[in-house]
Structure formats: structure tokens, C-alpha cells
Design a protein around this motif. Sequence first.
Motif, short mmCIF file in Angstrom:
data_model
loop_
_atom_site.label_atom_id
_atom_site.label_comp_id
_atom_site.label_asym_id
_atom_site.label_seq_id
_atom_site.Cartn_x
_atom_site.Cartn_y
_atom_site.Cartn_z
N GLY A 26 0.79 -1.23 0.00
CA GLY A 26 0.00 0.00 0.00
C GLY A 26 0.82 1.27 0.00
O GLY A 26 0.24 2.37 0.00
N ALA A 27 2.15 1.17 -0.04
CA ALA A 27 2.99 2.38 0.04
C ALA A 27 2.79 3.30 -1.16
O ALA A 27 2.62 4.51 -1.01
CB ALA A 27 4.45 1.99 0.18
N ALA A 28 2.86 2.74 -2.37
CA ALA A 28 2.71 3.57 -3.56
C ALA A 28 1.33 4.23 -3.59
O ALA A 28 1.21 5.42 -3.95
CB ALA A 28 2.92 2.72 -4.82
N GLU A 29 0.32 3.48 -3.19
CA GLU A 29 -1.04 4.04 -3.16
C GLU A 29 -1.16 5.15 -2.13
O GLU A 29 -1.85 6.15 -2.35
CB GLU A 29 -2.05 2.93 -2.86
N ALA A 30 -0.47 4.98 -0.99
CA ALA A 30 -0.51 6.01 0.05
C ALA A 30 0.11 7.31 -0.43
O ALA A 30 -0.42 8.40 -0.20
CB ALA A 30 0.21 5.51 1.30
N VAL A 31 1.25 7.21 -1.13
CA VAL A 31 1.90 8.40 -1.66
C VAL A 31 0.99 9.07 -2.70
O VAL A 31 0.83 10.30 -2.70
CB VAL A 31 3.26 8.05 -2.28
N ALA A 32 0.37 8.27 -3.56
CA ALA A 32 -0.53 8.82 -4.57
C ALA A 32 -1.72 9.54 -3.92
O ALA A 32 -2.14 10.61 -4.38
CB ALA A 32 -1.02 7.71 -5.50
N LEU A 34 -1.81 10.96 -0.95
CA LEU A 34 -1.34 12.22 -0.36
C LEU A 34 -1.18 13.29 -1.44
O LEU A 34 -1.49 14.46 -1.21
CB LEU A 34 -0.03 12.00 0.38
N ARG A 35 -0.71 12.89 -2.61
CA ARG A 35 -0.58 13.86 -3.71
C ARG A 35 -1.97 14.37 -4.11
O ARG A 35 -2.15 15.57 -4.37
CB ARG A 35 0.11 13.21 -4.90
N GLU A 36 -2.94 13.48 -4.16
CA GLU A 36 -4.30 13.89 -4.52
C GLU A 36 -4.89 14.84 -3.49
O GLU A 36 -5.67 15.73 -3.82
CB GLU A 36 -5.19 12.65 -4.66
N LEU A 37 -4.51 14.66 -2.23
CA LEU A 37 -5.00 15.53 -1.16
C LEU A 37 -4.37 16.92 -1.23
O LEU A 37 -4.83 17.85 -0.57
CB LEU A 37 -4.74 14.90 0.20
N GLY A 38 -3.28 17.03 -1.98
CA GLY A 38 -2.66 18.33 -2.17
C GLY A 38 -1.66 18.74 -1.11
O GLY A 38 -1.25 19.90 -1.06
N VAL A 39 -1.25 17.80 -0.24
CA VAL A 39 -0.25 18.14 0.76
C VAL A 39 1.14 18.11 0.15
O VAL A 39 1.40 17.36 -0.80
CB VAL A 39 -0.30 17.18 1.98
N GLY A 40 2.05 18.93 0.67
CA GLY A 40 3.43 18.88 0.23
C GLY A 40 4.09 17.60 0.71
O GLY A 40 3.72 17.06 1.76
N LEU A 41 5.07 17.12 -0.03
CA LEU A 41 5.75 15.88 0.33
C LEU A 41 7.25 16.06 0.31
O LEU A 41 7.81 16.69 -0.59
CB LEU A 41 5.38 14.75 -0.64
N ARG A 42 7.89 15.52 1.33
CA ARG A 42 9.33 15.36 1.33
C ARG A 42 9.62 13.93 1.81
O ARG A 42 8.95 13.43 2.72
CB ARG A 42 10.03 16.38 2.24
#
Length: 260
Positions: A26-32, A34-42
Motif C-alpha cells: 500500500g505504500a505507492a497508493e498512500a503516496v498517490a 497524499l498527492r491527490e489531497l494536495g499536501v506537500g511531500l518530502r
Amino acid sequence: MTDAAVRAVLLDLEGTLYARGRAIEGAAEAVAELRELGVGLRFLTNTDSKPAERIQAELAGYGLDVAADELFTPVVAAAQLLSAAGARTYPLVSRELREVLPTLVDEPPYTHVLIGDCRDTLDYAALDGAFRAVRGGARLLALQTGRYFKRADGDHLDTGAVVAAVAYASGAEARVLGKPATDFFELAAASLGLPVSACVVVGDDATTDIAGGLAAGCRTVQVRTGKYEDQRAEGLTGRATHEVDSVAAIGPLVRDRGLV
């Protein structure tokens, strides 16, 4: 978490997004998500044996699409610091990093000693050279101070043990450039144009991800993968703002609480 909005998620890599040579389910799906939610990622890692470009390529192999400017490592921090200082650096690092880090020199005088993953270069002469440089006045820098790391074949000694040897023998205190150093989390947040209070740190290591995130002023989420079981047995867990089974729960945690 709190009532304040989460504007960025700072995600650990090994033990959180992948472990023992394979992606966490589920890691790749989780990152996707978060991107859809519009939060910044590092994406934060204490990996100190290879340059960011190779880490980025390895993440792609796990199905994780990470941009170069989203990846934050102690090697990046070291390159910035040493270049700005005009340093003459004694390197106790991997051969691969010797090829890409600036300011490394083979002869004294030394202004800094940099210690990272040195499993392919470490011998008594190299260790003694680091000790002698610090005794001679060089500043001791550690890419990270992890006790051990996990691989598919089991646990292995990490950089912290080598740093401890030089620090103990020389009487010097190392400046840590990676997690859990507060500077590391502040720089990651600043790269997004945000204060640390707007960020949540997600990781498996209670001593680096969680302790460091809390000290920096971030909210934290402990995942029960990677080092979690070992550290729970040692009584090191339990301080995080939240605890979840895996990174797969991060999207719902952020979304369902209306924090974005």
C-alpha cells in the motif's frame, strides 16, 4: 493530530515505504493519495552510503515516483554545509560518496571530519586518521548516528557505532546532519516554504523519525513496520502523536480528520 491543518507530510523511506528489499504493501497508493489531497511531500532518509540520484532510482524500482527535489538526505545537507564553509574534509565515507562530495582532501590540515556509511572503506588506519584529525582541531560531523540497520539477511552495524568510537577516543561531540537533528527537519520544511508546525513526520524509528520530529516541533505518526517491533520490546515507542499499522493508513488519517 491537532486541529491545525497538515500542509506537508515528511515520509521516512526504509522501514516505512519499503523494508527488507520490497515495498510495504500500500505504500505507492498512500503516496498517490497524499498527492491527490494536495499536501506537500518530502521523503527523508538517513541513507548515507549513496548519492540522492541513486536513491531516487531505487525508489522508482519500488513503484515510488519521487522527484529529485522531494528527496532529503544527510548527504545533501553535508554537501551544502561543507561547500559553504570552504572546508578541507577528512572523509570516512563510502567510495561512492567520495566521488560526489565536495571539499574532500587527502592531506592535512583538515577543518572537518565527515563520517558516514564506511563499510567498504573502514580499516584501522582510516579510523585512526579520523581520530587524529579531530584531535588536531577538525570539527566532527556525522551524516547520521543510527545504531543498526535492517536488510533481508538481518541486522547490521550502522554509522553511529563508528561515530561513537571517534567521539569517545577524541573527547569531541559530533554534529549530526541527518535525523534526529532538528536542523534536518527544519530544512526539509523550509524547502516547502513551511514551518515545521505545519508538517507531520511519518516513520518507523522512534529514536530518529519520532524523537527528532517531536523535538523539531512536528506532529508525528509511528508506523508498526520496520524497526517498530524491536524498539517496542526495548520500550522506545509510545511517544508519537499517532500510531498506525503501516503507511497505508496515512492518507485516511489526514483526510478523515479534515486536516487539509
